[in-house]
Each structure stands twice: as C-alpha cells, then as structure tokens.
Scaffold this active site. Sequence first.
Site, PDB file in Angstrom:
ATOM      1  N   GLY A 116      -7.750 -14.780   4.627  1.00  0.00           N
ATOM      2  CA  GLY A 116      -6.661 -14.965   5.573  1.00  0.00           C
ATOM      3  C   GLY A 116      -6.982 -15.973   6.650  1.00  0.00           C
TER       4      GLY A 116
ATOM      5  N   LYS B 132       0.824  -1.221   0.000  1.00  0.00           N
ATOM      6  CA  LYS B 132       0.000   0.000   0.000  1.00  0.00           C
ATOM      7  C   LYS B 132       0.857   1.269   0.000  1.00  0.00           C
ATOM      8  CE  LYS B 132      -3.713  -2.259   2.669  1.00  0.00           C
ATOM      9  NZ  LYS B 132      -2.977  -3.474   3.134  1.00  0.00           N
TER      10      LYS B 132
ATOM     11  N   PRO C 123       5.316  11.237  -5.612  1.00  0.00           N
ATOM     12  CA  PRO C 123       5.427  10.457  -6.847  1.00  0.00           C
ATOM     13  C   PRO C 123       6.813   9.907  -7.135  1.00  0.00           C
ATOM     14  CG  PRO C 123       4.008  12.346  -7.223  1.00  0.00           C
ATOM     15  CD  PRO C 123       4.564  12.502  -5.837  1.00  0.00           C
TER      16      PRO C 123
END
Length: 233
Positions: A209, A63, A68
């Site tokens: 999971g 994540k 940038p």
Amino acid sequence: MLEKCPIIALDFSDLASVTTFLEHFPKEELLFVKIGMELYYSEGPSIIRYIKSLGHRIFLDLKLHDIPNTVRSSMSVLAKLGIDMTNVHAAGGVEMMKAAREGLGEGPILLAVTQLTSTSQEQMQVDQHINLSVVDSVCHYAQKAQEAGLDGVVASAQEVKQIKKQTNEHFICLTPGIRPPQTNQLDDQKRTMTPEQARIVGADYIVVGRPITKAENPYQAYLEIKEEWNRIK
C-alpha cells in the site's frame, strides 16, 4: 515464467483520489489492485465497474464475517460484479466459509483472513483470549479454510512456510504488510517482510500500500517492488 504483479492497496476514500493515483501509471500497465472497506463503502459497486473497465484485476477486501446465510447471499451479489478475489474472516467458522464458497461460486479466488498483520502475540492472547502462538493460530485457521474448500488464506509472510507445510504447496498464501527494505516508516503493521523475503518463503501474492501510494513516484516505486518480487537468484 509468468511475471507476478504486486497487489496495490488502493487505500483511498473516493474515486477522485483513485483516478489521480492511477494517472501515474501507463494505460498499458495492467494492475492488480485491492479495494478495501473505506473505498467500497464510499463509492459502492461503481468503483468495481470503473476499475474493471480499465482492464485491472480486483481483490475486494471486505473480510465478511456473519451468519452463513448472510455471507452466502452477500457473496452471490459480489460474484456478479466480476471481482477476481475476495475474502472472509476464518474466525467465522467452517460452515460460514463453506457458505461463502457456495455463494461466490468457482470463479473468483476466495481467501480466509487468519490473524491480521497488525495483531501481536500479546493482543491475540489478551484481546482474543487465544492461548496459542500466532503461527499456531494462523495455521489452525488455514487448515479450517482448506477444510471449507477455500483457495487459501491471508496471513503475514512470517507464517507462509508453516501454512504450506500444514496444508499443501498449492494452497494460496496472500501476504499484506510488505515493505521495501529501505522503508523506515512506522505504522500499524507489526508482522512485515520485504518483497524478496516474501518470495523466498513462498508467498503467492503480496499486497503493498503506502510504499507505492505515498511514494513521490508511485509508478517507479511499483516497478522496483515488482522487480524485487520477480527476481530470480
């Protein structure tokens, strides 16, 4: 029709736990696994190389969310590891997502995280100060991810139909928070669905999971979820 594999979340803290878990599976059963922050930060790139040496596919779930240039450089490094899928936070914006795509290249699947499945309507409005419904926020992020050239998004199965409507049917929806119907455990996932429900709404990938990793017989639990995920009615 190609059989779909549920993505198994390897939510372990070290290599020893991973190898012990994988011993429950026949060597010929090629898996699609998710490696998250805890395992990657503990073992580093070596865990990727180990899993790939077994022939399994990898979703590296880090994540990324940064400026940038940093995301572009980081994705370039991750691309060299041979991962099959990874992600960034859509909240980082279109320019950051474009940079991620540039750094990663065209090989691995690149997804954007919209709203975590642990996020409730109240949390989104109070903590994030976003005065939209969860589904509207998720779809907004999905459209921005599509604009940036990403392959799809990570979102709960509850938002899949609306995402597909506002992007297109080929825009990938990966859905965590998948629980078998017999599961009654309470955890931090708030927006959940069963494998069958996720299939019906059009999810392209599901992540499972604890219903597998904490099962008495992980391989049997995996097969049951896989069968439900692929069932044709």
